[in-house]
Scaffold this active site. Structure first.
Site, PDB file in Angstrom:
ATOM      1  N   ASN A 112      59.006   3.974 -23.085  1.00  0.00           N
ATOM      2  CA  ASN A 112      58.835   3.269 -21.816  1.00  0.00           C
ATOM      3  C   ASN A 112      60.081   3.400 -20.943  1.00  0.00           C
ATOM      4  O   ASN A 112      59.984   3.579 -19.726  1.00  0.00           O
ATOM      5  CB  ASN A 112      58.543   1.785 -22.069  1.00  0.00           C
ATOM      6  CG  ASN A 112      57.065   1.475 -22.002  1.00  0.00           C
ATOM      7  OD1 ASN A 112      56.346   1.989 -21.142  1.00  0.00           O
ATOM      8  ND2 ASN A 112      56.599   0.635 -22.900  1.00  0.00           N
ATOM      9  N   ARG A 154      74.956  -8.992 -31.933  1.00  0.00           N
ATOM     10  CA  ARG A 154      74.426 -10.355 -31.796  1.00  0.00           C
ATOM     11  C   ARG A 154      75.475 -11.328 -31.264  1.00  0.00           C
ATOM     12  O   ARG A 154      75.166 -12.201 -30.431  1.00  0.00           O
ATOM     13  CB  ARG A 154      73.895 -10.832 -33.154  1.00  0.00           C
ATOM     14  CG  ARG A 154      73.188 -12.170 -33.109  1.00  0.00           C
ATOM     15  CD  ARG A 154      72.507 -12.476 -34.436  1.00  0.00           C
ATOM     16  NE  ARG A 154      71.360 -11.610 -34.658  1.00  0.00           N
ATOM     17  CZ  ARG A 154      70.129 -11.858 -34.193  1.00  0.00           C
ATOM     18  NH1 ARG A 154      69.908 -12.950 -33.472  1.00  0.00           N
ATOM     19  NH2 ARG A 154      69.143 -11.042 -34.464  1.00  0.00           N
ATOM     20  N   LEU A 177      63.461  -6.710 -28.630  1.00  0.00           N
ATOM     21  CA  LEU A 177      62.914  -7.654 -29.595  1.00  0.00           C
ATOM     22  C   LEU A 177      63.658  -8.975 -29.715  1.00  0.00           C
ATOM     23  O   LEU A 177      63.195  -9.877 -30.401  1.00  0.00           O
ATOM     24  CB  LEU A 177      62.836  -6.987 -30.976  1.00  0.00           C
ATOM     25  CG  LEU A 177      61.989  -5.713 -31.044  1.00  0.00           C
ATOM     26  CD1 LEU A 177      61.934  -5.198 -32.466  1.00  0.00           C
ATOM     27  CD2 LEU A 177      60.596  -5.948 -30.490  1.00  0.00           C
ATOM     28  N   HIS A 216      54.332  -6.991 -22.435  1.00  0.00           N
ATOM     29  CA  HIS A 216      53.845  -7.371 -23.763  1.00  0.00           C
ATOM     30  C   HIS A 216      52.558  -6.612 -24.044  1.00  0.00           C
ATOM     31  O   HIS A 216      51.692  -6.509 -23.168  1.00  0.00           O
ATOM     32  CB  HIS A 216      53.582  -8.883 -23.819  1.00  0.00           C
ATOM     33  CG  HIS A 216      53.171  -9.361 -25.178  1.00  0.00           C
ATOM     34  ND1 HIS A 216      54.070  -9.497 -26.206  1.00  0.00           N
ATOM     35  CD2 HIS A 216      51.957  -9.693 -25.680  1.00  0.00           C
ATOM     36  CE1 HIS A 216      53.428  -9.919 -27.293  1.00  0.00           C
ATOM     37  NE2 HIS A 216      52.140 -10.035 -26.998  1.00  0.00           N
ATOM     38  N   GLU A 231      50.905   1.035 -20.411  1.00  0.00           N
ATOM     39  CA  GLU A 231      52.298   0.712 -20.078  1.00  0.00           C
ATOM     40  C   GLU A 231      52.921   1.802 -19.222  1.00  0.00           C
ATOM     41  O   GLU A 231      53.559   1.516 -18.191  1.00  0.00           O
ATOM     42  CB  GLU A 231      53.113   0.521 -21.363  1.00  0.00           C
ATOM     43  CG  GLU A 231      52.749  -0.725 -22.152  1.00  0.00           C
ATOM     44  CD  GLU A 231      53.428  -0.793 -23.497  1.00  0.00           C
ATOM     45  OE1 GLU A 231      53.462  -1.892 -24.080  1.00  0.00           O
ATOM     46  OE2 GLU A 231      53.918   0.249 -23.992  1.00  0.00           O
TER      47      GLU A 231
END
Length: 199
Positions: free
Chosen positions: A23, A67, A94, A113, A183
């Site tokens: 994408n 993270r 994600l 989504h 998409e």
């Protein structure tokens, strides 16, 4: 981004992705000949994600973060503020976007989504998990939902939906292929419409 010439007429897109990046590549290529809209950076939470290689090969800045820098500091936020994108696109990303980024870019973060929300959304519902659940439940149709991002998985205001019929012989894999087609066809056009509407 300081080495890029300043052009106030160019609408800037930043993409966040976690996986292979089909994408992302599709969106970059869609706008590569546009004088007014450009993908200026691709961020990934996975150091070895193929999406970073795709971005690099297409001469788009590719950035990795961990993270801690995303959730426990303002490091990613500061980079985003420096870029000042008109739109932040989640394309197979994600992780949940933290509150500090959402608050600094209100109505400027959108996600695609792979289902017709509000069905088959929420935490843990992504990728093949969604298609497997839809096939298991013998649904007659599926599709995509493009929506604004808020502090809850898949609960932001809907912008656009497109549907596809599920045939009796469809598998999760064949449904995934149908969803990818939707998409690739619709996502760049919806992005373009949003940016033109706000200009």
């Amino acid at each position: 981004m300081s080495d890029q010439p300043k052009n106030n007429n160019v609408r800037k897109i930043v993409i966040f992705a976690s996986g292979s990046g089909s994408n992302t590549e599709n969106i970059i290529r869609y706008f590569e000949n546009s004088e007014n809209i450009k993908v200026v950076a691709v961020f990934s939470n996975k150091r070895n994600a193929r999406v970073l290689r795709r971005a690099y090969d297409l001469d788009v800045q590719a950035l990795h973060f961990d993270r801690d820098s995303f959730y426990h500091s303002n490091d990613v936020l500061h980079v985003l503020k420096d870029i000042d994108p008109d739109l932040i696109i989640l394309a197979g990303f994600l992780w949940m976007v933290p509150k500090n980024i959402i608050e600094n870019f209100p109505n400027r973060i959108i996600n695609v989504h792979p289902a017709l929300l509000p069905n088959y959304g929420g935490k843990g519902m992504y990728g093949m998990r969604v298609h497997e659940a839809i096939i298991t439940n013998k649904e007659k149709e599926s599709g995509i939902t493009i929506h604004f991002v808020n502090e809850h998985y898949d609960e932001g205001e809907h912008i656009f939906q497109a549907k596809t019929i599920i045939e009796e012989h469809d598998s999760p894999e064949s449904l995934a292929s149908k969803i990818h087609e939707l998409e690739h066809h619709h996502f760049p056009m919806v992005i373009e419409q949003l940016l033109k509407k706000d200009s």
